[in-house]
Design an enzyme around this catalytic site. Structure first.
Site, mmCIF file in Angstrom:
data_model
loop_
_atom_site.group_PDB
_atom_site.id
_atom_site.type_symbol
_atom_site.label_atom_id
_atom_site.label_comp_id
_atom_site.label_asym_id
_atom_site.label_seq_id
_atom_site.Cartn_x
_atom_site.Cartn_y
_atom_site.Cartn_z
ATOM 1 N N ALA A 10 0.823 -1.213 0.000
ATOM 2 C CA ALA A 10 0.000 0.000 0.000
ATOM 3 C C ALA A 10 0.857 1.262 0.000
ATOM 4 O O ALA A 10 0.490 2.278 0.569
ATOM 5 C CB ALA A 10 -0.923 -0.010 1.223
ATOM 6 N N ARG A 16 -2.147 7.035 -11.588
ATOM 7 C CA ARG A 16 -3.212 6.952 -12.589
ATOM 8 C C ARG A 16 -4.574 7.374 -12.050
ATOM 9 O O ARG A 16 -5.510 7.603 -12.806
ATOM 10 C CB ARG A 16 -3.266 5.519 -13.150
ATOM 11 C CG ARG A 16 -2.064 5.158 -14.018
ATOM 12 C CD ARG A 16 -1.933 3.659 -14.255
ATOM 13 N NE ARG A 16 -1.340 2.955 -13.109
ATOM 14 C CZ ARG A 16 -1.074 1.651 -13.066
ATOM 15 N NH1 ARG A 16 -1.364 0.895 -14.102
ATOM 16 N NH2 ARG A 16 -0.538 1.096 -11.989
ATOM 17 N N LYS A 23 -4.041 6.317 -3.467
ATOM 18 C CA LYS A 23 -4.914 5.358 -4.154
ATOM 19 C C LYS A 23 -5.644 4.410 -3.208
ATOM 20 O O LYS A 23 -6.869 4.286 -3.288
ATOM 21 C CB LYS A 23 -4.125 4.551 -5.177
ATOM 22 C CG LYS A 23 -4.967 3.457 -5.818
ATOM 23 C CD LYS A 23 -4.367 2.889 -7.064
ATOM 24 C CE LYS A 23 -3.293 1.882 -6.786
ATOM 25 N NZ LYS A 23 -2.849 1.233 -8.033
ATOM 26 N N THR A 79 6.917 -3.557 -6.702
ATOM 27 C CA THR A 79 6.210 -4.417 -5.753
ATOM 28 C C THR A 79 7.153 -5.402 -5.043
ATOM 29 O O THR A 79 6.938 -5.742 -3.878
ATOM 30 C CB THR A 79 5.075 -5.187 -6.453
ATOM 31 O OG1 THR A 79 5.587 -5.766 -7.661
ATOM 32 C CG2 THR A 79 3.907 -4.273 -6.802
ATOM 33 N N ASP A 103 -4.867 -2.482 -3.733
ATOM 34 C CA ASP A 103 -5.818 -1.918 -4.696
ATOM 35 C C ASP A 103 -6.728 -2.979 -5.310
ATOM 36 O O ASP A 103 -7.278 -2.779 -6.376
ATOM 37 C CB ASP A 103 -5.079 -1.119 -5.776
ATOM 38 C CG ASP A 103 -4.184 -1.988 -6.672
ATOM 39 O OD1 ASP A 103 -4.001 -3.184 -6.357
ATOM 40 O OD2 ASP A 103 -3.669 -1.464 -7.677
ATOM 41 N N GLY A 140 -0.410 -8.113 -15.479
ATOM 42 C CA GLY A 140 0.648 -9.064 -15.771
ATOM 43 C C GLY A 140 0.007 -10.336 -16.332
ATOM 44 O O GLY A 140 -1.082 -10.723 -15.916
ATOM 45 N N ASN A 170 -2.300 -12.133 -13.822
ATOM 46 C CA ASN A 170 -1.846 -12.175 -12.430
ATOM 47 C C ASN A 170 -2.738 -11.217 -11.633
ATOM 48 O O ASN A 170 -2.823 -10.038 -11.951
ATOM 49 C CB ASN A 170 -0.379 -11.720 -12.377
ATOM 50 C CG ASN A 170 0.083 -11.443 -10.954
ATOM 51 O OD1 ASN A 170 -0.461 -12.002 -10.006
ATOM 52 N ND2 ASN A 170 1.081 -10.581 -10.819
ATOM 53 N N ARG A 333 -29.636 14.404 13.648
ATOM 54 C CA ARG A 333 -28.196 14.676 13.687
ATOM 55 C C ARG A 333 -27.540 13.883 14.831
ATOM 56 O O ARG A 333 -28.220 13.298 15.662
ATOM 57 C CB ARG A 333 -27.978 16.177 13.777
ATOM 58 C CG ARG A 333 -28.379 16.866 12.448
ATOM 59 C CD ARG A 333 -28.348 18.368 12.562
ATOM 60 N NE ARG A 333 -27.091 18.836 13.089
ATOM 61 C CZ ARG A 333 -26.924 20.009 13.705
ATOM 62 N NH1 ARG A 333 -27.964 20.828 13.881
ATOM 63 N NH2 ARG A 333 -25.747 20.362 14.168
ATOM 64 N N ASN A 377 -45.655 15.849 24.052
ATOM 65 C CA ASN A 377 -46.109 16.298 22.739
ATOM 66 C C ASN A 377 -45.529 17.678 22.469
ATOM 67 O O ASN A 377 -45.758 18.615 23.224
ATOM 68 C CB ASN A 377 -47.635 16.348 22.702
ATOM 69 C CG ASN A 377 -48.137 16.451 21.271
ATOM 70 O OD1 ASN A 377 -47.570 17.209 20.479
ATOM 71 N ND2 ASN A 377 -49.166 15.710 20.944
HETATM 72 C C1 UD1 Z 1 0.479 -5.361 -10.380
HETATM 73 C C2 UD1 Z 1 1.306 -6.562 -10.891
HETATM 74 C C3 UD1 Z 1 0.585 -7.155 -12.086
HETATM 75 C C4 UD1 Z 1 -0.834 -7.560 -11.698
HETATM 76 C C5 UD1 Z 1 -1.585 -6.390 -11.075
HETATM 77 C C6 UD1 Z 1 -2.896 -6.872 -10.478
HETATM 78 C C7 UD1 Z 1 3.636 -6.065 -10.430
HETATM 79 C C8 UD1 Z 1 4.927 -5.627 -10.989
HETATM 80 N N1 UD1 Z 1 2.607 -6.115 -11.271
HETATM 81 O O1 UD1 Z 1 0.457 -4.380 -11.388
HETATM 82 O O2 UD1 Z 1 1.296 -8.303 -12.540
HETATM 83 O O3 UD1 Z 1 -1.506 -8.033 -12.845
HETATM 84 O O4 UD1 Z 1 -0.841 -5.788 -10.012
HETATM 85 O O5 UD1 Z 1 -3.683 -5.819 -10.027
HETATM 86 O O6 UD1 Z 1 3.571 -6.412 -9.277
HETATM 87 N N2 UD1 Z 1 3.134 -0.738 -4.476
HETATM 88 C C9 UD1 Z 1 3.978 -0.483 -3.430
HETATM 89 N N3 UD1 Z 1 5.258 -0.107 -3.691
HETATM 90 C C10 UD1 Z 1 5.740 0.010 -4.952
HETATM 91 C C11 UD1 Z 1 4.852 -0.254 -6.027
HETATM 92 C C12 UD1 Z 1 3.561 -0.638 -5.759
HETATM 93 O O7 UD1 Z 1 3.592 -0.594 -2.253
HETATM 94 O O8 UD1 Z 1 6.913 0.346 -5.097
HETATM 95 C C13 UD1 Z 1 1.744 -1.143 -4.177
HETATM 96 C C14 UD1 Z 1 0.712 -0.171 -4.709
HETATM 97 O O9 UD1 Z 1 0.349 0.791 -3.712
HETATM 98 C C15 UD1 Z 1 -0.465 -1.078 -5.065
HETATM 99 C C16 UD1 Z 1 0.198 -2.433 -5.317
HETATM 100 O O10 UD1 Z 1 1.495 -2.364 -4.799
HETATM 101 O O11 UD1 Z 1 -1.368 -1.201 -4.005
HETATM 102 C C17 UD1 Z 1 0.248 -2.775 -6.803
HETATM 103 O O12 UD1 Z 1 0.924 -1.745 -7.505
HETATM 104 P P1 UD1 Z 1 0.385 -1.196 -8.887
HETATM 105 O O13 UD1 Z 1 1.271 -0.092 -9.327
HETATM 106 O O14 UD1 Z 1 -1.056 -0.972 -8.834
HETATM 107 O O15 UD1 Z 1 0.689 -2.463 -9.822
HETATM 108 P P2 UD1 Z 1 -0.056 -2.857 -11.167
HETATM 109 O O16 UD1 Z 1 0.500 -2.044 -12.264
HETATM 110 O O17 UD1 Z 1 -1.508 -2.817 -10.970
HETATM 111 MG MG MG Z 2 -2.705 -2.085 -9.490
#
Ligand code: UD1
Ligand code: MG
Length: 458
Positions: A10, A16, A23, A79, A103, A140, A170, A333, A377
């Site tokens: 997180a 985006r 997010k 990640t 997310d 992915g 994925n 309220r 009342n």
């Molecule tokens: C990621 C996966 C993808 C998968 C998808 C599913 C990777 C590289 N890709 O892509 O294969 O299909 O999720 O929804 O893992 N986050 C961190 N630190 C970081 C980067 C991300 O904590 O340095 C957290 C984000 O806050 C988020 C989660 O990891 O909650 C996923 O990151 P996000 O950038 O949404 O990855 P996707 O592009 O969706």
């Molecule tokens: Mg994502």
């Protein structure tokens, strides 16, 4: 059972989303996405839950609270790098670690459990939760070998055309043998289009190590939706809303217009409750059996008793008893407490007010900072004058009192048990019980004055 750990990712900003709000804090059906994820993880028997925070760290921690340990990812390098931040807490532990992205708010505890069962059954070092996507863009892709075994995961941005055609995605949810996970993470590189350390690369690393990796494909793609932008957020909202509404209907609640009813994930509703169109019910609200809610009613953090009827009204953080009638167009309220059989009618606003059993305030009134007994009342247009510009003061109306229409009760003031206040009174002294208080200019009739006026104007 072996030890079980969970890591929630997180730390990302969620570029985006194009938002000031981080997010994972964007709400789905009124609850932040990351809280949905943590609530589902809490259904598993976990030894430890760790949330990786970065952007908005404090706000994410405030949201989740003591349910989790936290590690900070100072720089968002991917990640894989995010999971590595949990190394100091987890690295030398024996057991299974579930990794979930913050997310993916629609993921259920049941599916997580099914993934864990699959992982245990397969005896795998890593198991990834996959799904079949109609449109896999952005996810992915799961690359399988000739005999169907999982080989690796390739990110959309790194995929060639053939890989892009793969529809098995994925979901970002995995189970790992904990030690194998942290060993493999040391070998993840950032040699890819995004220059990030990808967690999914662990799959290929383990595979090349001759470790067993597997995939568990869930049949419900909608559950695995990853929210990266507001289009996906709206999709998540719609799916979650439908899921919540269907659960209530299965439990015996009638929703007159299912697409037009918004119920939060922590609301509980008894049997034979009827909810009319346009209602928003959320927070920690409970509604007991046979109540009738709506149309067009907003209720947040309230307890509503059985057989109570609330029409076209707003109620927040209050207790509403049994067989109470509210509205249309009433506003309850915070910190109000309506006992059984109370009636709160048209255009009545109450705030921090307690009403005893069977008391009625039927039309056009403001009752704030008040303690109203039972059987009272309160006539149309009554106002508790609770605010002197600096402080709020208490109005007490004891049992069976009768307040005439259009009265002002200037607090602090008490109207005693069984007392009457004459219509149009402005009361600034206590009224003894059983008394009649009249506090208005005495009426004077000037006989024949009308004709006098007329002749003067001729
Ligand atoms: C990621 C996966 C993808 C998968 C998808 C599913 C990777 C590289 N890709 O892509 O294969 O299909 O999720 O929804 O893992 N986050 C961190 N630190 C970081 C980067 C991300 O904590 O340095 C957290 C984000 O806050 C988020 C989660 O990891 O909650 C996923 O990151 P996000 O950038 O949404 O990855 P996707 O592009 O969706
Ligand atoms: Mg994502």
């Amino acid at each position: 059972m072996s030890n079980r750990y969970a890591v929630v990712l997180a730390a990302g900003q969620g570029t985006r989303m194009k938002s000031k709000l981080y997010k994972v804090l964007h709400p789905v059906c009124g609850k932040p996405m990351v809280q949905h994820v943590v609530d589902q993880l809490n259904k598993l028997e976990l030894n430890e839950l760790i949330t990786v925070v970065g952007f908005g760290a404090e706000k994410v921690q405030d949201q989740i609270g003591d349910d989790s340990h936290y590690v900070v990812q100072e720089e968002q390098l991917g990640t894989g790098h995010a999971v590595q931040q949990a190394e100091e807490i987890l690295a030398d532990k024996e057991g299974t670690t579930v990794v979930v992205c913050g997310d993916t708010p629609l993921l259920t505890g049941e599916t997580l459990q099914a993934l864990l069962d699959h992982h245990d059954h397969e005896g795998a070092k890593a198991s990834v939760l996959t799904a079949h996507a109609q449109d896999p863009t952005g996810y992915g892709r799961v690359v399988r070998g000739a005999s169907g075994e999982v080989e690796r995961i390739v990110e959309h941005k790194d995929a060639d055309d053939k890989e892009k055609a793969i529809q098995e995605i994925n979901t970002g949810t995995y189970c790992f043998d904990n030690k194998a996970l942290f060993e493999a993470l040391n070998n993840v590189s950032n040699d890819n289009v995004q220059g990030e350390y990808y967690l999914p690369d662990v799959i290929e690393i383990l595979k090349n190590n001759a470790d067993k990796v597997s995939a568990y494909q869930t049949s419900d793609f909608s559950e695995t939706l990853g929210v990266n932008d507001r289009v996906a957020l709206a999709q998540a909202e719609k799916t979650m809303k439908r899921r919540i509404n269907e659960q209530h209907m299965r439990n015996g609640v009638t929703l007159i217009d299912v697409d037009n009813t918004y119920i939060g994930p922590d609301v509980s509703i008894g049997q034979d409750v009827v909810i009319h169109p346009g209602c928003v019910i959320d927070g920690e609200t409970t509604i007991a059996s046979d109540a009738v809610i709506g149309p067009h009613t907003t209720i947040k953090d309230c307890q509503v008793g059985a057989e109570t009827v609330i029409k076209q009204s707003v109620a927040t953080n209050s207790k509403i008893g049994k067989r109470v009638q509210v509205g249309p167009f009433a506003h309850i309220r915070p910190d109000s407490d309506l006992d059984d059989d109370v009636k709160l009618g048209n255009f009545v606003e109450v705030k921090k007010a307690a009403f005893g059993q069977g008391s009625k305030v039927s039309h056009l009134s403001y009752i704030g900072d008040s303690e109203v007994g039972s059987g009272v009342n309160i006539g149309c247009g009554t106002i508790t004058v609770n605010y002197d510009g600096t402080n709020k003061h208490l109005t007490t109306i004891e049992d069976d009192a009768f307040i005439g229409c259009n009265s002002n009760l200037i607090a602090p003031v008490t109207v005693g048990k069984g007392a009457y206040v004459a219509a149009g009174s402005t009361i600034n002294k206590d009224v003894p019980s059983e008394a009649l208080s009249i506090a208005r200019a005495r009426q004077e009739n000037k006989e024949g004055y009308a004709s006098k006026l007329k002749s003067k104007n001729d």
